[in-house]
Design a protein around this motif. Sequence first.
Motif, short mmCIF file in Angstrom:
data_model
loop_
_atom_site.label_atom_id
_atom_site.label_comp_id
_atom_site.label_asym_id
_atom_site.label_seq_id
_atom_site.Cartn_x
_atom_site.Cartn_y
_atom_site.Cartn_z
N PHE A 62 0.86 -1.18 0.00
CA PHE A 62 0.00 0.00 0.00
C PHE A 62 0.90 1.23 0.00
O PHE A 62 1.92 1.25 0.68
N VAL A 63 0.51 2.21 -0.76
CA VAL A 63 1.30 3.44 -0.85
C VAL A 63 0.56 4.55 -0.12
O VAL A 63 -0.66 4.68 -0.25
N VAL A 64 1.28 5.33 0.65
CA VAL A 64 0.68 6.45 1.37
C VAL A 64 0.26 7.51 0.36
O VAL A 64 1.10 8.09 -0.33
N ARG A 65 -1.03 7.76 0.26
CA ARG A 65 -1.55 8.73 -0.70
C ARG A 65 -1.99 10.04 -0.04
O ARG A 65 -2.07 11.07 -0.69
N ARG A 66 -2.30 9.95 1.25
CA ARG A 66 -2.69 11.16 1.97
C ARG A 66 -2.38 11.00 3.45
O ARG A 66 -2.56 9.93 4.02
N ILE A 67 -1.87 12.07 4.04
CA ILE A 67 -1.65 12.13 5.48
C ILE A 67 -2.48 13.28 6.02
O ILE A 67 -2.47 14.38 5.46
N LEU A 68 -3.21 13.02 7.08
CA LEU A 68 -4.07 14.06 7.65
C LEU A 68 -3.24 15.27 8.09
O LEU A 68 -2.15 15.13 8.66
N ASN A 69 -3.78 16.43 7.82
CA ASN A 69 -3.11 17.68 8.18
C ASN A 69 -3.56 18.08 9.59
O ASN A 69 -4.67 18.59 9.78
N LEU A 70 -2.71 17.83 10.57
CA LEU A 70 -3.05 18.14 11.96
C LEU A 70 -2.68 19.59 12.28
O LEU A 70 -1.60 20.06 11.93
N LYS A 71 -3.58 20.27 12.97
CA LYS A 71 -3.32 21.66 13.33
C LYS A 71 -2.32 21.78 14.46
O LYS A 71 -1.66 22.80 14.61
N GLN A 72 -2.23 20.73 15.27
CA GLN A 72 -1.28 20.74 16.39
C GLN A 72 -0.93 19.30 16.74
O GLN A 72 -1.65 18.37 16.36
#
Length: 212
Positions: A62-72
Amino acid sequence: MRALQLLAGAILLGVGGGGAMLVRHAYRQEASQATRPVQRSTPRRPPVATPSPLPSPTPAPFVVRRILNLKQPLRHGDFVWDESGTPSGPIVITVDLAAQVVSIFRDGYEIGTAAIIYGADNMPTPLGVFPILQKDADHVSNLYDAPMPYMLRLTNDGVAIHASDVRYGNATHGCIGVPTGFAKKLFDATRLGDRVIVTNGKTMALGQSIIG
């Protein structure tokens, strides 16, 4: 006058034991009178080969296609869940003990992440790749008589992901403890056989293979 000798050969070609086996059989037959009918052997059917079981397929990466954008940065008890814009697909869960973080990916898209607690030094959480063996939303440990809500069993000796009181200083008996709200979403999103990868300090970036 005696008839000429008749020589017949029968060749049986069979398959078995992973290779071909050739068996030859010759027989002699003699007729005492010209009018005597020739005896013919009954044709033999070749044995039916038993198909060998196919090897288990190697899991596709599996290829990482998206990483959640954390505000902190996540603190103990925090979690983020965002499935917007993500397709359906296979689920992979990653756990990094060094970062004390769990992530769930659907078809390579991170849809949730949370801070975790894990096994104490005398009962460490094992590293490796584990399939989810059992799901039980109302599980109670038969070893410690402790509730393990939304339990996802990883090993036969009791290691699991489950809801816990995730706060600084807490530890488990080898399990991976996650916030209750996250545990419920994780429980609903997964099914038996989904893989959980537990590492200690391995990070991933966009485009990187999750399972090599």
